[in-house]
Enzyme design. Structure first.
Site, mmCIF file in Angstrom:
data_model
loop_
_atom_site.group_PDB
_atom_site.id
_atom_site.type_symbol
_atom_site.label_atom_id
_atom_site.label_comp_id
_atom_site.label_asym_id
_atom_site.label_seq_id
_atom_site.Cartn_x
_atom_site.Cartn_y
_atom_site.Cartn_z
ATOM 1 N N CYS A 204 1.032 1.935 12.634
ATOM 2 C CA CYS A 204 2.112 2.866 12.311
ATOM 3 C C CYS A 204 2.410 3.819 13.457
ATOM 4 O O CYS A 204 3.481 4.378 13.532
ATOM 5 C CB CYS A 204 1.751 3.707 11.106
ATOM 6 S SG CYS A 204 1.286 2.707 9.740
ATOM 7 N N GLY B 103 0.814 -1.211 0.000
ATOM 8 C CA GLY B 103 0.000 0.000 0.000
ATOM 9 C C GLY B 103 0.851 1.266 0.000
ATOM 10 O O GLY B 103 0.545 2.239 -0.697
ATOM 11 N N THR B 104 1.924 1.253 0.766
ATOM 12 C CA THR B 104 2.772 2.448 0.872
ATOM 13 C C THR B 104 3.360 2.810 -0.487
ATOM 14 O O THR B 104 3.310 3.980 -0.911
ATOM 15 C CB THR B 104 3.908 2.203 1.895
ATOM 16 O OG1 THR B 104 3.298 1.871 3.151
ATOM 17 C CG2 THR B 104 4.790 3.415 2.056
ATOM 18 N N ASN C 254 -8.382 3.629 8.431
ATOM 19 C CA ASN C 254 -7.830 2.479 9.130
ATOM 20 C C ASN C 254 -8.043 2.511 10.636
ATOM 21 O O ASN C 254 -7.951 1.487 11.287
ATOM 22 C CB ASN C 254 -6.324 2.345 8.830
ATOM 23 C CG ASN C 254 -5.599 3.658 8.902
ATOM 24 O OD1 ASN C 254 -5.981 4.636 8.248
ATOM 25 N ND2 ASN C 254 -4.557 3.715 9.693
ATOM 26 N N SER D 238 -3.410 -3.579 -0.793
ATOM 27 C CA SER D 238 -2.291 -4.271 -0.152
ATOM 28 C C SER D 238 -2.669 -5.707 0.197
ATOM 29 O O SER D 238 -3.806 -5.963 0.614
ATOM 30 C CB SER D 238 -1.919 -3.494 1.122
ATOM 31 O OG SER D 238 -0.949 -4.188 1.852
ATOM 32 N N GLY D 239 -1.709 -6.633 0.048
ATOM 33 C CA GLY D 239 -1.998 -8.047 0.270
ATOM 34 C C GLY D 239 -2.253 -8.444 1.716
ATOM 35 O O GLY D 239 -3.127 -9.249 2.003
ATOM 36 N N HIS D 240 -1.486 -7.846 2.636
ATOM 37 C CA HIS D 240 -1.536 -8.395 3.997
ATOM 38 C C HIS D 240 -2.763 -7.989 4.796
ATOM 39 O O HIS D 240 -2.949 -8.450 5.920
ATOM 40 C CB HIS D 240 -0.235 -8.099 4.756
ATOM 41 C CG HIS D 240 -0.035 -6.670 5.162
ATOM 42 N ND1 HIS D 240 -0.159 -6.263 6.463
ATOM 43 C CD2 HIS D 240 0.289 -5.569 4.461
ATOM 44 C CE1 HIS D 240 0.115 -4.967 6.548
ATOM 45 N NE2 HIS D 240 0.382 -4.521 5.346
ATOM 46 N N THR E 128 12.755 -7.095 -10.063
ATOM 47 C CA THR E 128 12.344 -8.484 -10.330
ATOM 48 C C THR E 128 11.028 -8.779 -9.613
ATOM 49 O O THR E 128 10.895 -8.495 -8.423
ATOM 50 C CB THR E 128 13.449 -9.451 -9.835
ATOM 51 O OG1 THR E 128 14.651 -9.125 -10.529
ATOM 52 C CG2 THR E 128 13.076 -10.900 -10.091
ATOM 53 N N GLN F 272 -7.691 -0.498 3.223
ATOM 54 C CA GLN F 272 -8.556 -1.083 4.260
ATOM 55 C C GLN F 272 -9.875 -1.604 3.715
ATOM 56 O O GLN F 272 -10.478 -2.506 4.303
ATOM 57 C CB GLN F 272 -8.824 -0.051 5.374
ATOM 58 C CG GLN F 272 -7.611 0.278 6.215
ATOM 59 C CD GLN F 272 -7.153 -0.881 7.105
ATOM 60 O OE1 GLN F 272 -7.898 -1.813 7.406
ATOM 61 N NE2 GLN F 272 -5.896 -0.842 7.524
HETATM 62 N N1 PLP Z 1 -2.972 2.811 3.656
HETATM 63 C C1 PLP Z 1 -3.745 2.395 4.676
HETATM 64 C C2 PLP Z 1 -5.096 2.969 4.836
HETATM 65 C C3 PLP Z 1 -3.276 1.432 5.575
HETATM 66 O O1 PLP Z 1 -4.039 1.043 6.590
HETATM 67 C C4 PLP Z 1 -1.976 0.910 5.377
HETATM 68 C C5 PLP Z 1 -1.410 -0.070 6.339
HETATM 69 O O2 PLP Z 1 -1.714 -0.070 7.512
HETATM 70 C C6 PLP Z 1 -1.215 1.368 4.289
HETATM 71 C C7 PLP Z 1 -1.741 2.320 3.449
HETATM 72 C C8 PLP Z 1 0.163 0.840 4.030
HETATM 73 O O3 PLP Z 1 0.095 -0.418 3.407
HETATM 74 P P1 PLP Z 1 1.367 -1.403 3.448
HETATM 75 O O4 PLP Z 1 1.478 -1.898 4.849
HETATM 76 O O5 PLP Z 1 0.993 -2.492 2.490
HETATM 77 O O6 PLP Z 1 2.533 -0.616 2.986
#
Ligand code: PLP
Length: 385
Positions: A326, A70-71, A150, A199-201, A237, A179
């Protein structure tokens, strides 16, 4: 009993995802760019995953680019759009409650000479759409508003924002759907977003993998340069095991969205009702209707420190959060709860419960029992209540 209620921080990977990843780590471990058959097998896995993610968003395969999460997707969207559009205008509109992946990128863009406007939210995190409307002008090139928050779970009115964007001829609209993806259905065409981060996780997939949806015809500059993978847009890669894992969890969760939403909100509502009847002096910070994701509940337990409560619950194998992952290791208050206008005491006592399909009602009874005891004990110890 082990109860994991921190699913907005990360989720337990599906067993099927782990198996798929294991296969591409142990057996078909080729480089997707290699010309021999091992490369072709790896490339096929990437192609298959792209198809699944695209189908889950009802977009074309070639509009999906894999990233490290996501970042990176957020940074690519913001810097890529800002760079590509700098001659057209330098105003970016976002909200005060975005994830740091967006806010920190905006801070950097401001330092580079862009004008960044942060729109306010109401007491539960809903965007002030009138304020956004007033801010749109010919210098505005990008709107970046998250789909769901989030910490609070609040879902933003993307469709309305998309309409405003279209009417006012604003170049690009990005949404951070990290989210919401896999929790509620997204109709991208209807919403009118140009870019979307996932994002996958957060959906029972691997960490360190995500995707950026980039509408065809929407041209932004690459963020990472190198060997030209991902059609020259995102070099490096390909992380084939993680990409295949993302494809697997995207397929699984897409099939289950409606069933999951029902099951998850049943757990959430059961716990919420229990807390309301069993524990006094609380403040519900999340919306209690369809304006909130089914899997997030944010509550302030007044007169206690959320961190103390978190660790007491942890002693009973119950895992919650005081806010976003975070922030939990950093000093300072949640910018989200601050923007929602909560008092210092309310912020201090805030706990985020975030649920998944793996939770059940029996677990909620267990959580309620320990939550009630812990809150009472902390209040007794601090003699404020
Ligand atoms: N954006 C939101 C709203 C999130 O909640 C998060 C992760 O907590 C991210 C971005 C960042 O995603 P990633 O952990 O995959 O970098």
């Amino acid at each position: 009993m082990f109860v994991y209620l921190d699913n907005s921080a990360t989720t337990k990977p599906y067993l099927e995802v782990v198996e798929v990843m294991k296969h591409y780590l142990e057996e078909d471990f080729g480089n997707a760019s290699s010309l021999h058959k091992m490369g072709i097998t790896a490339e096929k896995a990437v192609k298959g995953a792209r198809k699944i993610v695209a189908a889950s968003l009802k977009v074309k395969d070639n509009e999906i680019y894999f990233t490290s999460g996501g970042t990176e997707s957020d940074n690519t969207a913001l810097f890529g759009a800002a760079n590509a559009l700098k001659r057209r205008g330098k105003k970016i509109i976002t909200s005060k409650i975005e994830h740091p992946a967006v806010l920190s990128a905006c801070k950097r863009l401001k330092a580079l000479g862009y004008e960044v406007v942060y729109i306010n939210v109401d007491e539960k995190g809903l965007l002030n759409i009138e304020e956004l409307k007033d801010q749109l002008d010919p210098n505005t090139v990008l709107i970046s508003i998250m789909h769901a928050n989030n910490e609070l779970g609040t879902i933003q009115p993307l469709k309305e924002i998309g309409e405003l964007k279209r009417r006012q001829g604003i170049a690009y609209f990005h949404t951070d759907a990290v989210q919401s993806y896999g929790k509620i259905r997204l109709g991208l065409e209807e919403i009118g977003v140009d870019m979307l981060s996932l994002s996958g996780h957060k959906i029972h997939g691997p960490k360190g993998i995500g995707a950026l949806y980039l509408r065809s015809g929407c041209h932004i500059e690459p963020y990472i340069y190198g060997g030209g993978q991902e059609r020259e847009f995102r070099s490096g890669t390909e992380n084939v095991p993680a990409i295949a894992g993302l494809g697997k969890c995207a397929a699984m969760i897409s099939e289950r969205i409606e069933n999951n939403a029902k099951k998850i909100s049943d757990s959430r509502n059961y716990l919420l009702n229990g807390i309301k009847t069993e524990i006094k002096d609380i403040k519900i910070n999340s919306y209690e209707d369809e304006r909130c994701l089914p899997n997030i509940l944010n509550i302030s337990f007044l007169g206690i420190r959320g961190e103390v409560l978190l660790h007491m619950l942890e002693q009973n194998d119950i895992f919650v959060s005081t806010g976003s992952a975070c922030y939990s290791k950093k000093k300072g208050q949640s910018h989200v709860l601050k923007a929602a206008g909560l008092t210092d005491k309310e912020i201090e006592g805030a706990i985020r419960f975030s649920f998944s399909e793996f939770n059940n009602i029996e677990e909620m009874d267990h959580v309620l029992y320990h939550l009630k005891n812990s809150v009472e004990n902390i209040r007794k110890m601090t003699r404020k209540w």
